[in-house]
Design an enzyme around this catalytic site. Structure first.
Site, PDB file in Angstrom:
ATOM      1  N   LYS A   1     -90.512-121.209  24.109  1.00  0.00           N
ATOM      2  CA  LYS A   1     -89.438-120.294  24.541  1.00  0.00           C
ATOM      3  C   LYS A   1     -89.960-119.186  25.445  1.00  0.00           C
ATOM      4  CE  LYS A   1     -88.384-118.748  20.490  1.00  0.00           C
ATOM      5  NZ  LYS A   1     -89.100-119.330  19.384  1.00  0.00           N
TER       6      LYS A   1
ATOM      7  N   ARG B   1     -81.689-114.438  15.231  1.00  0.00           N
ATOM      8  CA  ARG B   1     -82.417-115.453  14.461  1.00  0.00           C
ATOM      9  C   ARG B   1     -81.631-115.911  13.240  1.00  0.00           C
ATOM     10  NH1 ARG B   1     -87.488-114.987  16.935  1.00  0.00           N
ATOM     11  NH2 ARG B   1     -89.105-115.615  15.528  1.00  0.00           N
TER      12      ARG B   1
ATOM     13  N   ARG C   1    -104.234-124.677  18.125  1.00  0.00           N
ATOM     14  CA  ARG C   1    -104.613-123.626  19.073  1.00  0.00           C
ATOM     15  C   ARG C   1    -105.883-122.895  18.614  1.00  0.00           C
ATOM     16  NH1 ARG C   1     -99.380-120.816  20.940  1.00  0.00           N
ATOM     17  NH2 ARG C   1     -99.348-119.921  18.854  1.00  0.00           N
TER      18      ARG C   1
ATOM     19  N   ARG D   1    -105.889-117.929  15.244  1.00  0.00           N
ATOM     20  CA  ARG D   1    -105.171-116.690  14.915  1.00  0.00           C
ATOM     21  C   ARG D   1    -104.523-116.808  13.533  1.00  0.00           C
ATOM     22  NH1 ARG D   1    -101.332-115.932  19.918  1.00  0.00           N
ATOM     23  NH2 ARG D   1     -99.891-116.128  18.192  1.00  0.00           N
TER      24      ARG D   1
ATOM     25  N   ARG E   1     -92.826-120.324   9.029  1.00  0.00           N
ATOM     26  CA  ARG E   1     -91.997-120.008  10.194  1.00  0.00           C
ATOM     27  C   ARG E   1     -91.012-121.136  10.477  1.00  0.00           C
ATOM     28  NH1 ARG E   1     -96.085-118.266  14.772  1.00  0.00           N
ATOM     29  NH2 ARG E   1     -94.215-117.658  15.885  1.00  0.00           N
TER      30      ARG E   1
HETATM   31  P1  AMP Z   1     -91.501-114.794  17.981  1.00  0.00           P
HETATM   32  O1  AMP Z   1     -92.582-114.478  18.948  1.00  0.00           O
HETATM   33  O2  AMP Z   1     -90.120-114.725  18.588  1.00  0.00           O
HETATM   34  O3  AMP Z   1     -91.736-116.073  17.220  1.00  0.00           O
HETATM   35  O4  AMP Z   1     -91.526-113.624  16.886  1.00  0.00           O
HETATM   36  C1  AMP Z   1     -92.675-113.330  16.126  1.00  0.00           C
HETATM   37  C2  AMP Z   1     -92.300-112.693  14.806  1.00  0.00           C
HETATM   38  O5  AMP Z   1     -91.558-111.474  15.031  1.00  0.00           O
HETATM   39  C3  AMP Z   1     -91.384-113.531  13.919  1.00  0.00           C
HETATM   40  O6  AMP Z   1     -92.114-114.462  13.136  1.00  0.00           O
HETATM   41  C4  AMP Z   1     -90.728-112.444  13.062  1.00  0.00           C
HETATM   42  O7  AMP Z   1     -91.625-111.977  12.064  1.00  0.00           O
HETATM   43  C5  AMP Z   1     -90.530-111.307  14.053  1.00  0.00           C
HETATM   44  N1  AMP Z   1     -89.216-111.394  14.762  1.00  0.00           N
HETATM   45  C6  AMP Z   1     -88.996-111.564  16.095  1.00  0.00           C
HETATM   46  N2  AMP Z   1     -87.670-111.589  16.377  1.00  0.00           N
HETATM   47  C7  AMP Z   1     -87.038-111.419  15.192  1.00  0.00           C
HETATM   48  C8  AMP Z   1     -85.664-111.372  14.787  1.00  0.00           C
HETATM   49  N3  AMP Z   1     -84.667-111.519  15.674  1.00  0.00           N
HETATM   50  N4  AMP Z   1     -85.394-111.182  13.488  1.00  0.00           N
HETATM   51  C9  AMP Z   1     -86.370-111.014  12.572  1.00  0.00           C
HETATM   52  N5  AMP Z   1     -87.683-111.078  12.855  1.00  0.00           N
HETATM   53  C10 AMP Z   1     -88.022-111.273  14.155  1.00  0.00           C
END
Ligand code: AMP
Length: 211
Positions: free
Chosen positions: A13, A88, A123, A156, A167
């Site tokens: 994304k 989300r 990774r 990481r 996740r």
């Molecule tokens: P991402 O890079 O979008 O996968 O986001 C990394 C982490 O940030 C996620 O695993 C969540 O812990 C947190 N996060 C990002 N966006 C949201 C959201 N809309 N709601 C809740 N947690 C979020």
């Protein structure tokens, strides 16, 4: 144009959003990037969210909604945005709609869990220069050593198998209903995310009507 990009972690994304952002000259908002920046600068917000992000858990809705609302009210988003990482879950969709944040099109990068596990848990990052490898798709010449500077490669914390499984579970339980919601509204476009990077990019550009 007000776009939303959704997909499981590791679906690409972020990378695809940046490409669309450059091509269409529309700013990109990634809630994940905002949180990671806050964590690395050790801000008050960063301290509050670190535990959630490190463990692959969703940050509480009120907290993340504030983060998004603070960002999206900036002048640069007046003519459109590419939202990546928010909403989300269905409650976040509600918050967004209550606040009048609109979405014209949703791009769903649909990637199988098997492919995602390989991309993320494979990774490895160089501790010294930050070069990124993947043990399945782009391995270093010598196992666990950086081709560029010969330093050790590490995995990481949030790329570890257990965290990735968390996740993915969160994605299935919380975010798939968001995808179904936009599909019923008739504004969702599904892209096959198991294809290679260029094919995914081309399919997205086609849906958006750009060359
Ligand atoms: P991402 O890079 O979008 O996968 O986001 C990394 C982490 O940030 C996620 O695993 C969540 O812990 C947190 N996060 C990002 N966006 C949201 C959201 N809309 N709601 C809740 N947690 C979020």
């Amino acid at each position: 144009m007000r776009l939303l990009i959704v997909g499981a972690p590791g679906a690409g994304k972020g990378t695809q959003s940046k490409l669309i952002s450059e091509k269409l000259n529309i700013p990109h908002i990634s809630t994940g990037d905002i949180l990671r920046n806050e964590i690395s600068s050790n801000s008050e917000l960063g301290k509050k969210v670190k535990h959630f992000v490190d463990n692959g858990l969703l940050v509480p809705d009120d907290l993340i909604a504030d983060v998004l609302l603070n960002e999206i009210k900036k002048e640069k988003y007046r003519n459109g945005y590419i939202l990546d990482g928010f909403p989300r879950n269905i409650n976040q969709v509600k918050i967004m709609e209550e606040k009048g944040i609109l979405i014209d099109k949703v791009i769903f990068i649909d990637t199988s869990e098997e492919e995602i596990m390989k991309r993320i848990t494979g990774r490895r990052v160089c501790q010294n220069c930050g070069q990124v490898y993947n043990i399945y798709y782009n391995p270093p010449k010598t196992e666990n050593k950086c081709d560029k500077c010969s330093n050790n490669l590490v995995q990481r914390e949030d790329d570890k198998e257990e965290v990735v499984r968390n996740r993915l579970k969160t994605f299935r339980e919380a975010t798939i209903p968001v995808i179904d919601y936009y599909s019923k509204k008739g504004i969702l476009f599904r892209i096959n995310g198991d294809k290679n990077f260029d094919d995914i990019k081309n399919e997205i550009f086609e849906v958006l009507g750009v060359k």
